[in-house]
Design an enzyme around this catalytic site. Structure first.
Site, PDB file in Angstrom:
ATOM      1  N   GLU A 151       0.837  -1.189   0.000  1.00 21.26           N
ATOM      2  CA  GLU A 151       0.000   0.000   0.000  1.00 21.26           C
ATOM      3  C   GLU A 151       0.877   1.246   0.000  1.00 21.26           C
ATOM      4  O   GLU A 151       2.014   1.212   0.465  1.00 21.26           O
ATOM      5  CB  GLU A 151      -0.903   0.004   1.229  1.00 21.26           C
ATOM      6  CG  GLU A 151      -0.252  -0.556   2.448  1.00 21.26           C
ATOM      7  CD  GLU A 151      -1.260  -0.873   3.539  1.00 21.26           C
ATOM      8  OE1 GLU A 151      -1.526   0.029   4.324  1.00 21.26           O
ATOM      9  OE2 GLU A 151      -1.757  -2.008   3.594  1.00 21.26           O
ATOM     10  N   CYS A 165       3.579   8.345   0.781  1.00 21.94           N
ATOM     11  CA  CYS A 165       4.214   7.439   1.740  1.00 21.94           C
ATOM     12  C   CYS A 165       4.385   6.079   1.064  1.00 21.94           C
ATOM     13  O   CYS A 165       3.409   5.461   0.643  1.00 21.94           O
ATOM     14  CB  CYS A 165       3.329   7.333   2.980  1.00 21.94           C
ATOM     15  SG  CYS A 165       3.906   6.124   4.182  1.00 21.94           S
ATOM     16  N   CYS A 199       7.086  -7.179   6.491  1.00 22.96           N
ATOM     17  CA  CYS A 199       8.246  -6.701   7.245  1.00 22.96           C
ATOM     18  C   CYS A 199       8.641  -7.789   8.230  1.00 22.96           C
ATOM     19  O   CYS A 199       7.798  -8.544   8.699  1.00 22.96           O
ATOM     20  CB  CYS A 199       7.858  -5.435   8.006  1.00 22.96           C
ATOM     21  SG  CYS A 199       9.224  -4.662   8.905  1.00 22.96           S
ATOM     22  N   CYS A 216       7.678  -5.365  15.139  1.00 28.59           N
ATOM     23  CA  CYS A 216       7.208  -4.395  16.139  1.00 28.59           C
ATOM     24  C   CYS A 216       5.777  -4.744  16.558  1.00 28.59           C
ATOM     25  O   CYS A 216       4.917  -5.003  15.709  1.00 28.59           O
ATOM     26  CB  CYS A 216       7.276  -2.967  15.592  1.00 28.59           C
ATOM     27  SG  CYS A 216       8.941  -2.464  15.134  1.00 28.59           S
ATOM     28  N   CYS A 272       2.626  -2.764  15.114  1.00 26.81           N
ATOM     29  CA  CYS A 272       2.592  -2.449  13.684  1.00 26.81           C
ATOM     30  C   CYS A 272       1.935  -3.560  12.877  1.00 26.81           C
ATOM     31  O   CYS A 272       2.293  -4.737  13.015  1.00 26.81           O
ATOM     32  CB  CYS A 272       4.010  -2.212  13.182  1.00 26.81           C
ATOM     33  SG  CYS A 272       4.078  -1.774  11.448  1.00 26.81           S
ATOM     34  N   GLY A 320       7.374  -2.178   5.621  1.00 22.47           N
ATOM     35  CA  GLY A 320       8.763  -2.577   5.421  1.00 22.47           C
ATOM     36  C   GLY A 320       9.742  -1.732   6.194  1.00 22.47           C
ATOM     37  O   GLY A 320       9.430  -0.627   6.627  1.00 22.47           O
ATOM     38  N   GLU A 321      10.940  -2.287   6.337  1.00 31.94           N
ATOM     39  CA  GLU A 321      12.031  -1.555   6.982  1.00 31.94           C
ATOM     40  C   GLU A 321      13.030  -1.201   5.869  1.00 31.94           C
ATOM     41  O   GLU A 321      13.717  -2.079   5.345  1.00 31.94           O
ATOM     42  CB  GLU A 321      12.671  -2.453   8.063  1.00 31.94           C
ATOM     43  CG  GLU A 321      14.006  -1.981   8.595  1.00 31.94           C
ATOM     44  CD  GLU A 321      14.048  -0.516   9.024  1.00 31.94           C
ATOM     45  OE1 GLU A 321      13.175  -0.072   9.782  1.00 31.94           O
ATOM     46  OE2 GLU A 321      14.959   0.191   8.569  1.00 31.94           O
ATOM     47  N   SER A 371      12.501   6.433   7.147  1.00 26.03           N
ATOM     48  CA  SER A 371      12.206   6.092   8.544  1.00 26.03           C
ATOM     49  C   SER A 371      12.701   4.686   8.856  1.00 26.03           C
ATOM     50  O   SER A 371      12.425   3.742   8.119  1.00 26.03           O
ATOM     51  CB  SER A 371      10.695   6.185   8.766  1.00 26.03           C
ATOM     52  OG  SER A 371      10.377   5.870  10.093  1.00 26.03           O
ATOM     53  N   SER A 431      12.400   5.558  14.417  1.00 19.37           N
ATOM     54  CA  SER A 431      11.264   5.121  15.230  1.00 19.37           C
ATOM     55  C   SER A 431      11.815   4.713  16.587  1.00 19.37           C
ATOM     56  O   SER A 431      12.333   3.610  16.742  1.00 19.37           O
ATOM     57  CB  SER A 431      10.566   3.943  14.552  1.00 19.37           C
ATOM     58  OG  SER A 431      10.024   4.381  13.329  1.00 19.37           O
ATOM     59  N   LEU A 432      11.716   5.614  17.531  1.00 18.40           N
ATOM     60  CA  LEU A 432      12.344   5.375  18.830  1.00 18.40           C
ATOM     61  C   LEU A 432      11.380   4.644  19.777  1.00 18.40           C
ATOM     62  O   LEU A 432      11.662   3.553  20.249  1.00 18.40           O
ATOM     63  CB  LEU A 432      12.808   6.719  19.424  1.00 18.40           C
ATOM     64  CG  LEU A 432      13.731   6.638  20.635  1.00 18.40           C
ATOM     65  CD1 LEU A 432      15.026   5.927  20.296  1.00 18.40           C
ATOM     66  CD2 LEU A 432      14.016   8.029  21.190  1.00 18.40           C
ATOM     67  N   HIS A 433      10.269   5.283  20.070  1.00 16.33           N
ATOM     68  CA  HIS A 433       9.142   4.667  20.789  1.00 16.33           C
ATOM     69  C   HIS A 433       9.397   4.228  22.231  1.00 16.33           C
ATOM     70  O   HIS A 433       8.508   3.653  22.857  1.00 16.33           O
ATOM     71  CB  HIS A 433       8.578   3.453  20.029  1.00 16.33           C
ATOM     72  CG  HIS A 433       8.226   3.730  18.599  1.00 16.33           C
ATOM     73  ND1 HIS A 433       7.835   4.969  18.138  1.00 16.33           N
ATOM     74  CD2 HIS A 433       8.205   2.909  17.512  1.00 16.33           C
ATOM     75  CE1 HIS A 433       7.593   4.890  16.842  1.00 16.33           C
ATOM     76  NE2 HIS A 433       7.814   3.662  16.430  1.00 16.33           N
ATOM     77  N   ASN A 459      -2.144   4.055  16.772  1.00 20.82           N
ATOM     78  CA  ASN A 459      -3.319   3.700  15.991  1.00 20.82           C
ATOM     79  C   ASN A 459      -3.677   2.276  16.371  1.00 20.82           C
ATOM     80  O   ASN A 459      -2.833   1.388  16.258  1.00 20.82           O
ATOM     81  CB  ASN A 459      -2.933   3.683  14.502  1.00 20.82           C
ATOM     82  CG  ASN A 459      -3.588   4.785  13.733  1.00 20.82           C
ATOM     83  OD1 ASN A 459      -4.794   4.971  13.787  1.00 20.82           O
ATOM     84  ND2 ASN A 459      -2.765   5.527  13.005  1.00 20.82           N
ATOM     85  N   CYS A 508       0.431   2.261   8.712  1.00 17.12           N
ATOM     86  CA  CYS A 508       1.258   1.146   8.274  1.00 17.12           C
ATOM     87  C   CYS A 508       0.635  -0.232   8.133  1.00 17.12           C
ATOM     88  O   CYS A 508       0.373  -0.897   9.132  1.00 17.12           O
ATOM     89  CB  CYS A 508       2.331   0.959   9.332  1.00 17.12           C
ATOM     90  SG  CYS A 508       3.788   1.752   8.927  1.00 17.12           S
TER      91      CYS A 508
HETATM   92  N1  SAH Z   1      10.162   0.296   9.404  1.00 16.16           N
HETATM   93  C1  SAH Z   1      10.259   1.711   9.406  1.00 16.16           C
HETATM   94  C2  SAH Z   1       9.219   2.422   8.565  1.00 16.16           C
HETATM   95  C3  SAH Z   1       7.788   1.978   8.635  1.00 16.16           C
HETATM   96  S1  SAH Z   1       6.792   2.412   9.989  1.00 16.16           S
HETATM   97  C4  SAH Z   1      10.281   2.243  10.822  1.00 16.16           C
HETATM   98  O1  SAH Z   1      10.204   1.449  11.748  1.00 16.16           O
HETATM   99  O2  SAH Z   1      10.455   3.435  11.005  1.00 16.16           O
HETATM  100  C5  SAH Z   1       6.415   4.102   9.951  1.00 16.16           C
HETATM  101  C6  SAH Z   1       6.096   4.625  11.355  1.00 16.16           C
HETATM  102  O3  SAH Z   1       4.755   4.277  11.786  1.00 16.16           O
HETATM  103  C7  SAH Z   1       7.037   4.067  12.395  1.00 16.16           C
HETATM  104  O4  SAH Z   1       7.447   5.085  13.270  1.00 16.16           O
HETATM  105  C8  SAH Z   1       6.159   3.053  13.087  1.00 16.16           C
HETATM  106  O5  SAH Z   1       6.677   2.748  14.329  1.00 16.16           O
HETATM  107  C9  SAH Z   1       4.822   3.748  13.098  1.00 16.16           C
HETATM  108  N2  SAH Z   1       3.676   2.867  13.330  1.00 16.16           N
HETATM  109  C10 SAH Z   1       3.472   1.618  12.895  1.00 16.16           C
HETATM  110  N3  SAH Z   1       2.311   1.133  13.339  1.00 16.16           N
HETATM  111  C11 SAH Z   1       1.750   2.088  14.075  1.00 16.16           C
HETATM  112  C12 SAH Z   1       0.535   2.174  14.829  1.00 16.16           C
HETATM  113  N4  SAH Z   1      -0.317   1.151  14.913  1.00 16.16           N
HETATM  114  N5  SAH Z   1       0.277   3.335  15.460  1.00 16.16           N
HETATM  115  C13 SAH Z   1       1.142   4.375  15.387  1.00 16.16           C
HETATM  116  N6  SAH Z   1       2.294   4.354  14.714  1.00 16.16           N
HETATM  117  C14 SAH Z   1       2.605   3.206  14.071  1.00 16.16           C
END
Ligand code: SAH
Length: 343
Positions: free
Chosen positions: A84, A97, A104, A108, A111, A156-157, A188, A211-213, A287, A330
């Site tokens: 997508e 995007c 992937c 995570c 995701c 994807g990463e 990202s 993507s730190l989180h 999300n 995502c």
């Molecule tokens: N693999 C890469 C790029 C794809 S994800 C990465 O990890 O950065 C793009 C962003 O959306 C990332 O920051 C990811 O952590 C975030 N993301 C994925 N699923 C999400 C969700 N359910 N709610 C909020 N952010 C999300």
């Protein structure tokens, strides 16, 4: 596949099959305009027959439009795999995007892209195809580019598909291609440290987004398996080195998850971690993904978190949500389609 070729490689390709250079230009222009082979009017059928096996056969399989104007496209490749991509309209133009892999393997927990694992990498030309098809859908072509900005933030990463992604960046920013400025491209990553250094060596002008989180490795490990390989400190060090080399502000994504990474201590730790270079923190309220049990904060809670970061002197904002009604996050839509198809 012909979309993988640069302009010079395309000229080589036509030379090899005994054709004059201008045929290479015609094929290249058609691919970059998002045309199907049938739609090319200036090539004889005999030539189309020769290049058919190499000509891109990706297509738009579906399109969903949100109330806010965000569009989600389902792109299908020749082997039936789908990804997508999401088109967002801003004042300055369109941002697309892009997905860099089918699925992937980073795993995570929050995701949707990773729910079915990694099917395969996308080639550079397949990533380009997403731009060509959507640009075409907007009424554009090679000479008439509507898409101004790209974010590699779909499924994807990107750094797990390093060679194809750098080739993609080279091609999309090439003068003879769509000529999208590297300054308008963001990549990202969940933080593959050695690949961040490999990227730094390319001396691109793109924006690095991490993507730190989480602010503690132990917490990060519970939501992001990659944290078992690289420590937060190593990632931040790589970001600082990236900033030193490129002078480009680094962005951090921080998906806020209730009770996991939203405490006042997290704010203090973030402030400490990010000291000493130019950065911006994007707070993203989680999300909901129905297969996952993590809890989203309210938007108000996300704003409060960002406010507290700002009080500490950090540059931070809450990411606008777009396309929520079309499952814009995502991998959400692909997941829905795959889950339906496998029922
Ligand atoms: N693999 C890469 C790029 C794809 S994800 C990465 O990890 O950065 C793009 C962003 O959306 C990332 O920051 C990811 O952590 C975030 N993301 C994925 N699923 C999400 C969700 N359910 N709610 C909020 N952010 C999300």
């Amino acid at each position: 596949m012909l979309a993988d070729l640069s302009f010079d490689e395309m000229k080589e390709y036509v030379k090899k099959i005994g054709l004059p250079t201008f045929r290479g230009e015609q094929i290249f222009d058609a691919i970059y305009s998002g045309k199907t082979l049938q739609e090319i009017s200036n090539l004889p059928q005999s030539l189309k027959n020769i290049i058919e096996k190499d000509y891109p056969n990706y297509k738009i399989k579906g399109k969903f439009e949100s109330k806010d104007g965000t569009k989600k496209y389902i792109i299908e490749y020749g082997d039936g795999n789908i990804v997508e991509c999401v088109l967002m309209k801003y004042k300055y133009g369109y941002t697309l995007c892009l997905s860099t892999q089918v699925g992937c393997r980073m795993g995570c927990k929050f995701c949707a892209s990773t729910l079915h694992g990694l099917a395969r990498n996308l080639s550079a030309g397949e990533i380009l195809g997403q731009v060509f098809l959507v640009n075409r859908d907007l009424g554009g072509s090679l000479k008439n580019r509507y898409i101004t900005n790209l974010v590699l933030m779909g499924s994807g990463e990107p750094l797990d598909n390093f060679d194809n992604v750098v080739k993609f960046i080279d091609l999309i920013s090439s003068k003879r291609g769509l000529n999208i400025s590297q300054r308008n491209i963001s990549l990202s990553t969940c933080g593959l440290v050695p690949e961040i250094y490999k990227l730094l060596e390319k001396d691109y002008n793109i924006t690095l987004t991490i993507s730190l989180h989480a602010t503690l490795d132990e917490i990060r490990k519970t939501i992001m398996p990659i944290a078992n390989r690289y420590k937060i400190e190593e990632i931040i060090k790589a970001c600082k080195d990236y900033y030193q080399r490129t002078n480009r502000r680094v962005y951090f994504e921080y998906t806020l998850i209730k009770g996991v990474n939203d405490s006042d201590e997290d704010i203090n730790r973030l402030a400490k971690l990010l000291k000493g270079f130019s950065f911006h923190v994007n707070i993203i309220p989680l999300n909901n993904v129905k297969e996952r049990s993590l809890i989203s904060p309210t938007r108000l809670e996300a704003y409060k978190f960002a406010e507290k970061l700002k009080e500490k002197g950090l540059s931070a904002t809450v990411r606008r949500t777009m396309g929520e009604d079309i499952e814009g996050a995502c991998g959400q839509l692909r997941n829905k389609i795959i889950s339906k198809e496998s029922k």
